[in-house]
Design an enzyme around this catalytic site. Structure first.
Site, PDB file in Angstrom:
ATOM      1  N   LYS A   1     -19.027  13.297   5.256  1.00 23.47           N
ATOM      2  CA  LYS A   1     -18.882  12.076   5.900  1.00 23.47           C
ATOM      3  C   LYS A   1     -20.027  11.093   5.180  1.00 23.47           C
ATOM      4  CE  LYS A   1     -18.536  14.524  10.312  1.00 23.47           C
ATOM      5  NZ  LYS A   1     -19.263  15.461  11.117  1.00 23.47           N
TER       6      LYS A   1
ATOM      7  N   GLN B   1     -25.187  16.868  13.308  1.00 28.09           N
ATOM      8  CA  GLN B   1     -24.217  17.755  13.320  1.00 28.09           C
ATOM      9  C   GLN B   1     -24.079  19.239  14.074  1.00 28.09           C
ATOM     10  OE1 GLN B   1     -21.631  17.255  11.314  1.00 28.09           O
ATOM     11  NE2 GLN B   1     -20.767  19.213  11.155  1.00 28.09           N
TER      12      GLN B   1
ATOM     13  N   ASP C   1     -21.090   9.541  17.808  1.00 31.51           N
ATOM     14  CA  ASP C   1     -20.445  10.937  18.311  1.00 31.51           C
ATOM     15  C   ASP C   1     -19.871  10.837  19.435  1.00 31.51           C
ATOM     16  OD1 ASP C   1     -19.711  12.831  16.222  1.00 31.51           O
ATOM     17  OD2 ASP C   1     -21.776  13.535  16.392  1.00 31.51           O
TER      18      ASP C   1
HETATM   19  N1  LIG Z   1     -22.069  16.178  15.705  1.00 34.36           N
HETATM   20  C1  LIG Z   1     -20.658  16.582  15.257  1.00 34.36           C
HETATM   21  N2  LIG Z   1     -19.732  15.783  15.127  1.00 34.36           N
HETATM   22  C2  LIG Z   1     -18.400  16.281  14.519  1.00 34.36           C
HETATM   23  O1  LIG Z   1     -17.631  15.283  14.513  1.00 34.36           O
HETATM   24  C3  LIG Z   1     -18.311  17.749  14.116  1.00 34.36           C
HETATM   25  C4  LIG Z   1     -19.545  18.425  14.268  1.00 34.36           C
HETATM   26  N3  LIG Z   1     -20.636  17.836  14.967  1.00 34.36           N
HETATM   27  N4  LIG Z   1     -19.691  19.664  13.965  1.00 34.36           N
HETATM   28  C5  LIG Z   1     -18.222  20.286  13.388  1.00 34.36           C
HETATM   29  C6  LIG Z   1     -16.946  19.525  13.707  1.00 34.36           C
HETATM   30  C7  LIG Z   1     -15.882  19.911  12.979  1.00 34.36           C
HETATM   31  N5  LIG Z   1     -15.426  18.421  12.186  1.00 34.36           N
HETATM   32  C8  LIG Z   1     -14.566  18.455  11.029  1.00 34.36           C
HETATM   33  C9  LIG Z   1     -14.562  17.060  10.302  1.00 34.36           C
HETATM   34  C10 LIG Z   1     -13.718  16.960   9.674  1.00 34.36           C
HETATM   35  C11 LIG Z   1     -12.831  17.912   9.088  1.00 34.36           C
HETATM   36  C12 LIG Z   1     -12.002  17.663   7.827  1.00 34.36           C
HETATM   37  O2  LIG Z   1     -11.835  16.710   7.195  1.00 34.36           O
HETATM   38  N6  LIG Z   1     -11.160  18.802   7.399  1.00 34.36           N
HETATM   39  C13 LIG Z   1     -10.210  18.745   6.331  1.00 34.36           C
HETATM   40  C14 LIG Z   1     -10.102  20.115   5.755  1.00 34.36           C
HETATM   41  C15 LIG Z   1     -11.660  20.789   5.235  1.00 34.36           C
HETATM   42  C16 LIG Z   1     -11.585  21.768   4.517  1.00 34.36           C
HETATM   43  O3  LIG Z   1     -10.483  21.954   3.763  1.00 34.36           O
HETATM   44  O4  LIG Z   1     -12.465  22.769   4.511  1.00 34.36           O
HETATM   45  C17 LIG Z   1      -8.847  18.475   6.832  1.00 34.36           C
HETATM   46  O5  LIG Z   1      -8.566  18.801   8.084  1.00 34.36           O
HETATM   47  O6  LIG Z   1      -8.124  18.002   6.165  1.00 34.36           O
HETATM   48  C18 LIG Z   1     -12.949  19.126   9.833  1.00 34.36           C
HETATM   49  C19 LIG Z   1     -13.725  19.176  10.793  1.00 34.36           C
HETATM   50  C20 LIG Z   1     -16.116  17.621  12.783  1.00 34.36           C
HETATM   51  N7  LIG Z   1     -17.205  18.250  13.543  1.00 34.36           N
END
Ligand SMILES: Nc1nc(=O)c2c([nH]1)NC[C@@H]1CN(c3ccc(C(=O)N[C@@H](CCC(=O)O)C(=O)O)cc3)C=[N+]21
Length: 286
Positions: A54, A98, A121
């Protein structure tokens, strides 16, 4: 026929480029640079990776980040004081706490303390209520990204049968409301749903957010359906997989979003978008 792939990574990149241009304009016209306070408590490795991604995305878009990495021993009162500080900081337009937070901290109390005007969020009950009304200020990033992905295909949502698998407050429920407001006929399924495969097979748009690797199999998918996979599951080998059994489902679906490279990158782009929109509002625009 193989499904068309909904490339969330490419779409997120386009959106981030548009945001970067808007940031330049906002700074030039109003002297306001969008600012995000990112708050991370504890040492969950996945959370650190997400927050770093982020941060990188904000840097590339010209969004200022106030990064707060706090030890796992942080008390609820200390965290509340930090949130009060960023709530009052005029440089900050978006606040990200987060999740998950350490067990000794009550997440509900913390999320409720974030100013609804900076709730990038979209997790505050005020913003959730505004979403229920159909008049949202901040929409939660993941379901907002899901809608943008569906819209990017050119397929109309109006009149479609949409099934949302999962009823969480951060994905399933808001995704269902956003689809409803776009005039889909929406069904929400969950662990107590009877004959789940039959309900899923009715879906022209299937949004899957249950957090179980490869839960959705080809027999649960209507021929030609659009399948959006919100899952991020890590296999024993450390590979990231979605909630959908991708190979067989992609042979039956009309459109499918991959994991990785689907909803995840869109979630981050929407966080930037919400922060930008908030900064525009603070500058008296929009
Ligand atoms: N307050 C809060 N807001 C959130 O938006 C929030 C959170 N807490 N806690 C955790 C979850 C999870 N989350 C993700 C964001 C990006 C990927 C992402 O970009 N993933 C990559 C892969 C990442 C990898 O390879 O590990 C993809 O799908 O291409 C995944 C999961 C946001 N979250």
């Amino acid at each position: 026929m193989a499904a068309q792939i909904i490339d969330g990574k490419a779409l997120a990149q386009q959106i981030r480029e548009r945001i970067a241009k808007d940031v330049v304009d906002l700074v030039a016209q109003k002297g306001v640079r969008p600012g995000l306070a990112a708050i991370l408590v504890g040492d969950d490795p996945a959370s650190h990776i997400y927050v770093r991604n982020k941060q990188k995305a904000c840097d590339a878009a010209g969004i200022y980040v106030d990064e707060n990495k706090l030890p796992a021993s942080t008390t609820q009162a200390e965290l509340l004081r930090l949130i009060e500080k960023v709530n009052a900081d005029p440089k900050i337009h978006g606040i990200l706490v987060q999740l998950p937070l350490p067990k000794h901290i009550d997440s509900k109390v913390i999320l409720d303390s974030v100013s609804p005007l900076k709730d990038a969020d979209g997790f505050h009950p005020y913003n959730f209520g505004r979403l229920v009304e159909g008049n949202p200020i901040f929409e939660a990033c993941t379901p907002k990204g899901v809608i943008k992905m569906i819209e990017s295909t050119g397929v109309t949502i109006e009149g479609k049968r949409a099934v949302v698998l999962g009823r969480s407050n951060i994905v399933g429920k808001p995704a269902a409301l956003m689809l409803l407001h776009r005039h889909a006929t929406v069904t929400i399924c969950h662990s107590k749903t009877k004959d789940l495969p039959a309900v899923c097979r009715e879906a022209e748009i299937l949004v899957v957010a249950i957090g179980k690797a490869k839960f959705v199999t080809a027999d649960m998918v209507r021929e030609g359906a659009m399948v959006i996979d919100v899952g991020t599951n890590r296999t024993a080998e450390g590979k990231v997989v979605g909630d959908v059994d991708y190979e067989p489902v992609s042979r039956k679906a009309g459109w499918i979003s991959p994991v990785p490279g689907g909803v995840g990158p869109m979630t981050i782009a929407m966080l930037l978008d919400n922060t930008l929109e908030s900064a525009k509002r603070a500058a008296g625009l929009a």
